[in-house]
Scaffold this motif. Structure first.
Motif, short mmCIF file in Angstrom:
data_model
loop_
_atom_site.label_atom_id
_atom_site.label_comp_id
_atom_site.label_asym_id
_atom_site.label_seq_id
_atom_site.Cartn_x
_atom_site.Cartn_y
_atom_site.Cartn_z
N ARG A 1 9.91 11.39 11.99
CA ARG A 1 10.03 10.96 13.33
C ARG A 1 11.07 11.71 14.16
N PRO A 2 10.90 11.80 15.46
CA PRO A 2 11.73 12.58 16.25
C PRO A 2 13.16 11.78 16.24
N LYS A 3 14.29 12.35 16.36
CA LYS A 3 15.57 11.98 16.10
C LYS A 3 15.92 11.36 17.73
N THR A 4 16.41 10.26 17.60
CA THR A 4 17.09 9.68 18.66
C THR A 4 18.30 9.48 18.76
N ASN A 5 19.15 9.53 19.88
CA ASN A 5 20.64 8.98 19.83
C ASN A 5 20.55 7.45 19.96
N LEU B 1 13.47 17.83 17.45
CA LEU B 1 14.34 17.73 16.45
C LEU B 1 13.97 16.20 15.62
N TYR B 2 13.49 16.30 14.32
CA TYR B 2 12.91 15.50 13.61
C TYR B 2 14.06 14.95 12.50
N GLU B 3 13.89 13.86 12.26
CA GLU B 3 14.78 13.33 11.14
C GLU B 3 13.83 12.63 10.15
N VAL B 4 14.29 12.36 8.82
CA VAL B 4 13.44 11.90 7.65
C VAL B 4 14.36 10.74 7.17
N VAL B 5 13.75 9.66 7.06
CA VAL B 5 14.60 8.26 6.74
C VAL B 5 13.57 7.65 5.62
N PHE B 6 14.14 7.22 4.39
CA PHE B 6 13.64 6.65 3.58
C PHE B 6 13.72 4.87 4.02
N VAL B 7 12.81 4.29 3.86
CA VAL B 7 12.55 2.77 4.03
C VAL B 7 12.51 2.05 2.84
N GLY C 1 18.09 13.35 6.39
CA GLY C 1 18.67 14.60 7.01
C GLY C 1 17.77 14.73 8.17
N GLU C 2 17.84 15.84 8.92
CA GLU C 2 17.23 16.31 10.12
C GLU C 2 17.07 17.76 10.31
N PHE C 3 16.12 18.01 11.22
CA PHE C 3 15.64 19.43 11.47
C PHE C 3 14.89 19.58 12.57
N ARG C 4 14.93 20.79 13.13
CA ARG C 4 14.19 21.13 14.28
C ARG C 4 12.59 21.69 13.77
N ALA C 5 11.67 21.22 14.16
CA ALA C 5 10.45 21.87 13.95
C ALA C 5 9.91 23.05 14.77
N SER C 6 9.76 24.19 13.82
CA SER C 6 9.37 25.25 14.57
C SER C 6 8.35 25.98 13.91
N PRO C 7 7.39 26.81 15.05
CA PRO C 7 6.33 27.38 14.55
C PRO C 7 6.41 28.64 13.75
N GLU C 8 7.65 29.10 13.83
CA GLU C 8 7.94 30.20 12.86
C GLU C 8 8.45 30.07 11.29
N ASN D 1 5.19 13.23 20.69
CA ASN D 1 5.60 13.84 19.65
C ASN D 1 4.80 13.09 18.40
N ASN D 2 4.47 14.04 17.39
CA ASN D 2 3.69 13.55 16.06
C ASN D 2 4.66 12.91 15.30
N CYS D 3 4.33 11.81 14.81
CA CYS D 3 5.33 11.00 13.83
C CYS D 3 4.42 10.72 12.65
N PHE D 4 5.07 10.68 11.53
CA PHE D 4 4.49 10.23 10.25
C PHE D 4 5.27 9.24 9.44
N THR D 5 4.65 8.49 8.49
CA THR D 5 5.21 7.98 7.41
C THR D 5 4.30 8.23 6.04
N VAL D 6 5.21 8.52 5.20
CA VAL D 6 4.67 8.96 3.76
C VAL D 6 5.01 7.69 2.96
N TYR D 7 3.99 6.80 2.74
CA TYR D 7 4.25 5.48 2.14
C TYR D 7 4.40 5.81 0.50
N ALA D 8 4.76 5.04 -0.27
CA ALA D 8 5.34 5.04 -1.85
C ALA D 8 4.08 5.52 -2.55
#
Length: 168
Positions: free
Chosen positions: A163-167, A76-82, A128-135, A16-23
């Motif tokens: 990044r992908p949401k993990t349990n 299913l992705y999550e966005v977290v601030f570091v 928060g979290e959301f599911r990536a969708s081509p639509e 899965n593709n993952c990203f960090t958007v730096y400050a």
């Protein structure tokens, strides 16, 4: 000398593709004003990045956006601030508001009490979290803010991970 990064891309163990958007790639209210913010170069693994440190302000507002077409569809992705709070912080009695808005228009907002977070260490604050969708390609928007008017200090932001949401 290596160039400072604005974003980082990697692939997790499930491809899965993952990203960090730096400050430096976030919109930080008054982030360019040395009276309120200081930019410090920090290590992030093998990379050097700029983290923003709040010196003293009564208004904290950080916004980011990211094009979801780069994410792995169906994941299913999550966005977290570091972020981190320094030991000599003050003004965080009021919670910060964290928001994530998806391209579909879904908006997730929650409040987080930074007084409960460990000092001097990087911590993750879920937006928060959301599911990536081509639509539903488009920009997702995420923010962190505290507009109480109370003066505050000692908040440092490294960026936001997508990044992908993990349990856990």
């Amino acid at each position: 000398m290596n160039k400072l990064l604005l974003q980082k891309y990697w692939v997790d163990k499930n491809s899965n593709n993952c990203f960090t958007v730096y400050a430096r790639d976030l919109l930080i209210t008054w982030g360019g004003d040395g009276r309120y913010w200081r930019w410090n170069t920090v290590e992030d693994g093998d990379d050097r990045i700029d983290a923003a440190e709040l010196l003293d302000a009564c208004w904290l507002e950080v916004h980011g956006k990211f094009e979801t077409a780069y994410l792995s569809p169906g994941t299913l992705y999550e966005v977290v601030f570091v972020v981190k709070l320094n030991a000599k912080e003050y003004g965080w009695e009021e919670p910060v508001e964290i928001t994530l808005e998806t391209p579909a228009g879904d908006k997730h907002t929650r409040k987080v009490d930074l007084m409960q977070k460990q000092r001097g260490k990087w911590v993750e604050i879920p937006a928060g979290e959301f599911r990536a969708s081509p639509e539903q390609y488009g920009y997702m928007i995420f923010s962190l803010r505290q507009l109480s008017g109370q003066w505050k200090k000692g908040f440092v932001i490294k960026g936001a991970e997508i990044r992908p949401k993990t349990n856990k």
